[in-house]
Design a protein around this motif. Structure first.
Motif, PDB file in Angstrom:
ATOM      1  N   GLY A  29       8.459 -43.180  82.448  1.00 12.33           N
ATOM      2  CA  GLY A  29       9.498 -44.169  82.672  1.00 12.33           C
ATOM      3  C   GLY A  29       9.319 -45.410  81.821  1.00 12.33           C
ATOM      4  N   GLY A  30       9.909 -46.489  82.285  1.00 12.68           N
ATOM      5  CA  GLY A  30       9.985 -47.737  81.535  1.00 12.68           C
ATOM      6  C   GLY A  30      11.425 -47.976  81.150  1.00 12.68           C
ATOM      7  N   SER A  31      11.893 -49.192  81.267  1.00 11.57           N
ATOM      8  CA  SER A  31      13.302 -49.496  81.060  1.00 11.57           C
ATOM      9  C   SER A  31      13.804 -49.058  79.684  1.00 11.57           C
ATOM     10  CB  SER A  31      13.522 -50.999  81.247  1.00 11.57           C
ATOM     11  OG  SER A  31      14.872 -51.339  81.064  1.00 11.57           O
ATOM     12  N   VAL A  32      13.119 -49.470  78.627  1.00 14.98           N
ATOM     13  CA  VAL A  32      13.563 -49.123  77.275  1.00 14.98           C
ATOM     14  C   VAL A  32      13.364 -47.641  77.002  1.00 14.98           C
ATOM     15  CG1 VAL A  32      13.187 -49.583  74.818  1.00 14.98           C
ATOM     16  CG2 VAL A  32      13.166 -51.477  76.461  1.00 14.98           C
ATOM     17  N   PHE A  33      12.258 -47.098  77.478  1.00 12.82           N
ATOM     18  CA  PHE A  33      12.007 -45.655  77.366  1.00 12.82           C
ATOM     19  C   PHE A  33      13.142 -44.870  78.021  1.00 12.82           C
ATOM     20  CE2 PHE A  33      10.379 -41.786  79.348  1.00 12.82           C
ATOM     21  CZ  PHE A  33       9.661 -41.175  78.335  1.00 12.82           C
ATOM     22  N   ASN A  34      13.555 -45.284  79.214  1.00 14.52           N
ATOM     23  CA  ASN A  34      14.643 -44.589  79.912  1.00 14.52           C
ATOM     24  C   ASN A  34      15.938 -44.630  79.105  1.00 14.52           C
ATOM     25  OD1 ASN A  34      12.985 -44.047  82.099  1.00 14.52           O
ATOM     26  ND2 ASN A  34      13.675 -45.823  83.272  1.00 14.52           N
ATOM     27  N   THR A  35      16.207 -45.765  78.463  1.00 12.77           N
ATOM     28  CA  THR A  35      17.403 -45.868  77.645  1.00 12.77           C
ATOM     29  C   THR A  35      17.339 -44.899  76.464  1.00 12.77           C
ATOM     30  OG1 THR A  35      17.839 -48.158  78.284  1.00 12.77           O
ATOM     31  CG2 THR A  35      18.777 -47.428  76.203  1.00 12.77           C
ATOM     32  N   ALA A  36      16.168 -44.800  75.840  1.00 14.50           N
ATOM     33  CA  ALA A  36      16.000 -43.858  74.730  1.00 14.50           C
ATOM     34  C   ALA A  36      16.212 -42.422  75.195  1.00 14.50           C
ATOM     35  CB  ALA A  36      14.614 -44.022  74.113  1.00 14.50           C
ATOM     36  N   ILE A  37      15.629 -42.079  76.345  1.00 14.34           N
ATOM     37  CA  ILE A  37      15.785 -40.732  76.896  1.00 14.34           C
ATOM     38  C   ILE A  37      17.253 -40.428  77.162  1.00 14.34           C
ATOM     39  CG2 ILE A  37      15.349 -39.317  78.951  1.00 14.34           C
ATOM     40  CD1 ILE A  37      12.912 -39.429  77.226  1.00 14.34           C
ATOM     41  N   GLY A  58       0.007 -41.007  77.859  1.00 13.79           N
ATOM     42  CA  GLY A  58       0.712 -41.175  76.601  1.00 13.79           C
ATOM     43  C   GLY A  58       1.252 -39.860  76.069  1.00 13.79           C
ATOM     44  N   GLN A  59       0.498 -38.802  76.269  1.00 14.90           N
ATOM     45  CA  GLN A  59       0.970 -37.477  75.861  1.00 14.90           C
ATOM     46  C   GLN A  59       2.177 -37.045  76.696  1.00 14.90           C
ATOM     47  OE1 GLN A  59      -2.326 -34.616  75.609  1.00 14.90           O
ATOM     48  NE2 GLN A  59      -3.695 -36.321  75.130  1.00 14.90           N
ATOM     49  N   VAL A  60       2.170 -37.420  77.977  1.00 12.92           N
ATOM     50  CA  VAL A  60       3.325 -37.127  78.832  1.00 12.92           C
ATOM     51  C   VAL A  60       4.566 -37.847  78.303  1.00 12.92           C
ATOM     52  CG1 VAL A  60       4.312 -37.476  81.136  1.00 12.92           C
ATOM     53  CG2 VAL A  60       1.951 -36.657  80.888  1.00 12.92           C
ATOM     54  N   LEU A  61       4.406 -39.123  77.933  1.00 15.94           N
ATOM     55  CA  LEU A  61       5.528 -39.903  77.414  1.00 15.94           C
ATOM     56  C   LEU A  61       6.046 -39.321  76.095  1.00 15.94           C
ATOM     57  CD1 LEU A  61       4.098 -43.454  78.179  1.00 15.94           C
ATOM     58  CD2 LEU A  61       6.082 -42.412  79.291  1.00 15.94           C
ATOM     59  N   SER A  62       5.135 -38.989  75.195  1.00 13.53           N
ATOM     60  CA  SER A  62       5.537 -38.417  73.911  1.00 13.53           C
ATOM     61  C   SER A  62       6.269 -37.101  74.107  1.00 13.53           C
ATOM     62  CB  SER A  62       4.309 -38.206  73.020  1.00 13.53           C
ATOM     63  OG  SER A  62       3.710 -39.437  72.672  1.00 13.53           O
ATOM     64  N   GLY A  63       5.775 -36.279  75.024  1.00 12.48           N
ATOM     65  CA  GLY A  63       6.415 -35.001  75.293  1.00 12.48           C
ATOM     66  C   GLY A  63       7.803 -35.166  75.876  1.00 12.48           C
ATOM     67  N   ALA A  64       7.966 -36.172  76.739  1.00 11.68           N
ATOM     68  CA  ALA A  64       9.281 -36.416  77.337  1.00 11.68           C
ATOM     69  C   ALA A  64      10.286 -36.879  76.292  1.00 11.68           C
ATOM     70  CB  ALA A  64       9.156 -37.456  78.452  1.00 11.68           C
ATOM     71  N   LEU A  65       9.846 -37.699  75.361  1.00  9.62           N
ATOM     72  CA  LEU A  65      10.739 -38.148  74.294  1.00  9.62           C
ATOM     73  C   LEU A  65      11.206 -36.959  73.452  1.00  9.62           C
ATOM     74  CD1 LEU A  65       8.798 -41.352  73.201  1.00  9.62           C
ATOM     75  CD2 LEU A  65      11.088 -41.339  74.187  1.00  9.62           C
ATOM     76  N   THR A  66      10.274 -36.128  73.069  1.00  8.09           N
ATOM     77  CA  THR A  66      10.622 -34.955  72.268  1.00  8.09           C
ATOM     78  C   THR A  66      11.583 -34.036  73.011  1.00  8.09           C
ATOM     79  OG1 THR A  66       8.507 -35.042  71.097  1.00  8.09           O
ATOM     80  CG2 THR A  66       9.686 -32.939  71.075  1.00  8.09           C
ATOM     81  N   ALA A  67      11.305 -33.821  74.295  1.00  7.96           N
ATOM     82  CA  ALA A  67      12.136 -32.913  75.093  1.00  7.96           C
ATOM     83  C   ALA A  67      13.568 -33.419  75.234  1.00  7.96           C
ATOM     84  CB  ALA A  67      11.516 -32.715  76.474  1.00  7.96           C
ATOM     85  N   SER A  68      13.760 -34.730  75.129  1.00 11.47           N
ATOM     86  CA  SER A  68      15.097 -35.309  75.261  1.00 11.47           C
ATOM     87  C   SER A  68      15.708 -35.696  73.922  1.00 11.47           C
ATOM     88  CB  SER A  68      15.063 -36.527  76.198  1.00 11.47           C
ATOM     89  OG  SER A  68      14.808 -36.124  77.523  1.00 11.47           O
ATOM     90  N   ARG A  69      15.171 -35.134  72.849  1.00  7.47           N
ATOM     91  CA  ARG A  69      15.755 -35.284  71.505  1.00  7.47           C
ATOM     92  C   ARG A  69      15.656 -36.713  70.968  1.00  7.47           C
ATOM     93  NH1 ARG A  69      21.235 -31.923  73.105  1.00  7.47           N
ATOM     94  NH2 ARG A  69      21.680 -33.891  74.159  1.00  7.47           N
ATOM     95  N   VAL A  70      14.542 -37.382  71.271  1.00 12.33           N
ATOM     96  CA  VAL A  70      14.314 -38.739  70.791  1.00 12.33           C
ATOM     97  C   VAL A  70      13.250 -38.713  69.694  1.00 12.33           C
ATOM     98  CG1 VAL A  70      13.626 -41.089  71.395  1.00 12.33           C
ATOM     99  CG2 VAL A  70      14.889 -39.699  73.049  1.00 12.33           C
ATOM    100  N   ASP A  71      13.540 -39.346  68.578  1.00 10.83           N
ATOM    101  CA  ASP A  71      12.621 -39.429  67.446  1.00 10.83           C
ATOM    102  C   ASP A  71      11.657 -40.592  67.669  1.00 10.83           C
ATOM    103  OD1 ASP A  71      11.328 -39.728  65.017  1.00 10.83           O
ATOM    104  OD2 ASP A  71      13.145 -39.626  63.800  1.00 10.83           O
ATOM    105  N   ALA A  72      10.369 -40.299  67.818  1.00  6.96           N
ATOM    106  CA  ALA A  72       9.370 -41.342  68.049  1.00  6.96           C
ATOM    107  C   ALA A  72       8.445 -41.508  66.844  1.00  6.96           C
ATOM    108  CB  ALA A  72       8.550 -41.023  69.294  1.00  6.96           C
ATOM    109  N   ALA A  73       8.911 -41.137  65.661  1.00  9.74           N
ATOM    110  CA  ALA A  73       8.072 -41.189  64.469  1.00  9.74           C
ATOM    111  C   ALA A  73       7.648 -42.615  64.123  1.00  9.74           C
ATOM    112  CB  ALA A  73       8.808 -40.560  63.285  1.00  9.74           C
ATOM    113  N   LEU A  74       8.440 -43.617  64.488  1.00 11.83           N
ATOM    114  CA  LEU A  74       8.118 -45.004  64.161  1.00 11.83           C
ATOM    115  C   LEU A  74       7.172 -45.652  65.171  1.00 11.83           C
ATOM    116  CD1 LEU A  74      11.624 -46.339  63.032  1.00 11.83           C
ATOM    117  CD2 LEU A  74       9.717 -45.629  61.589  1.00 11.83           C
ATOM    118  N   ALA A  75       6.892 -44.983  66.287  1.00 10.31           N
ATOM    119  CA  ALA A  75       6.055 -45.560  67.342  1.00 10.31           C
ATOM    120  C   ALA A  75       4.577 -45.429  66.994  1.00 10.31           C
ATOM    121  CB  ALA A  75       6.342 -44.873  68.669  1.00 10.31           C
TER     122      ALA A  75
END
Length: 302
Positions: A29-37, A58-75
């Motif tokens: 979760g996290g407000s901005v993370f949720n918006t990205a998801i 952190g691995q859970v967060l990265s996996g959730a971003l990927t699963a929801s089609r969010v590019d986290a390459a800049l993080a």
């Protein structure tokens, strides 16, 4: 790309065990993370920028971003711990206790700022990431250097988390002065001592005031548009505002209005479909437990 810049964390959500004991379940979760998801799930080109840990959470967060089609390459990644937020619910409304010292997100510095690719058309900021330094100052610097990119801010103020009120207020007002779009609640406006009209005078092109069951008021220099809330059975409100933010930005992207010039030139009627998409997406989120935004297929035709 719409780059969501801010916190990601693990929400420790209250649950009861089969034995009836009170417990907490870790959920990304996290407000901005949720918006990205939510943006990724709605099919918009979504990116995430914020400090991510290499630890288990952190691995859970990265996996959730990927699963929801969010590019986290800049993080940027580090071995610092992940922020934890323990959640309690009162009549469906969430309250939080944060554990954020020395975390990957909070310790973000200017050295972690990327050179933004040309395909980043919009930046979104908000949440607790704008409170605690040095991360808060890093996001403020990124906002100030946004150039001609569209900027949206949702302060989502949590007074109990603020330790240096004067610095926080100064930072928020500097960022709000740069914002093209501001989403804000009654509580946020009361804390800041402002109004939608004052935010427009300060430089915003569009201010979205959330009014709970009454809906969303969209205010610009051209007038006001009220979009009613959708009637659903509310399970809880976790992630509702974050999902609205994503729906609005996704709606602007769908309409070809994802730029500073387009938003500033648009009539309220032109912006209405994006506001309605935000309201529709948020209605799905509040109808189920936790921050679980809808996928595009769930709101087709809206």
């Amino acid at each position: 790309m719409i780059l969501c810049c801010g916190e990601s964390l693990i929400d420790m959500l209250p649950r009861a065990t089969t034995a009836g004991e009170q417990a907490f379940v870790p959920v990304a979760g996290g407000s901005v993370f949720n918006t990205a998801i939510a943006l990724g799930r709605l099919g918009a080109p979504a990116g995430y920028f914020g400090g991510l840990s290499t630890d288990l959470f952190g691995q859970v967060l990265s996996g959730a971003l990927t699963a929801s089609r969010v590019d986290a390459a800049l993080a940027p990644r580090s071995d610092r711990p992940t922020t934890l937020a323990f959640v309690t619910l009162t009549d469906g409304h969430a309250q939080y206790a944060f554990y954020d010292e020395n975390t990957a997100g909070r310790m973000l510095t200017g050295a972690d700022l990327p050179v933004l690719p040309d395909d980043v058309a919009a930046l979104f900021f908000g949440g607790i990431s704008l409170v605690s330094e040095p991360g808060a100052e890093t996001y403020a610097s990124l906002c100030a250097d946004a150039g001609e990119r569209l900027v949206m801010i949702d302060p989502n103020i949590r007074p109990g988390f603020v330790t240096d009120e004067a610095r926080y207020r100064a930072r928020l007002w500097a960022m709000l002065a740069r914002a093209d779009i501001v989403k804000i609640s009654d509580e946020d406006m009361q804390w800041l001592g402002t109004t939608p009209a004052a935010l427009i005078d300060a430089g915003a092109a569009l201010v979205l005031e959330t009014r709970g069951a009454e809906g969303i008021s969209a205010v610009s220099a051209r007038g006001e548009l009220l979009v009613p809330a959708r009637k659903v059975e509310v399970v809880d409100t976790v992630g509702a505002g974050d999902t609205f933010n994503a729906g609005l930005l996704a709606g602007l992207w769908r309409a070809g209005l994802l730029s500073r010039a387009a938003v500033r030139a648009a009539r309220l009627d032109d912006l209405g479909p994006a506001v309605m998409l935000g309201a529709a997406a948020a209605a799905v989120t509040v109808s189920r437990a936790g921050a679980n935004p809808p996928w595009d297929a769930e709101i087709d035709g809206i």
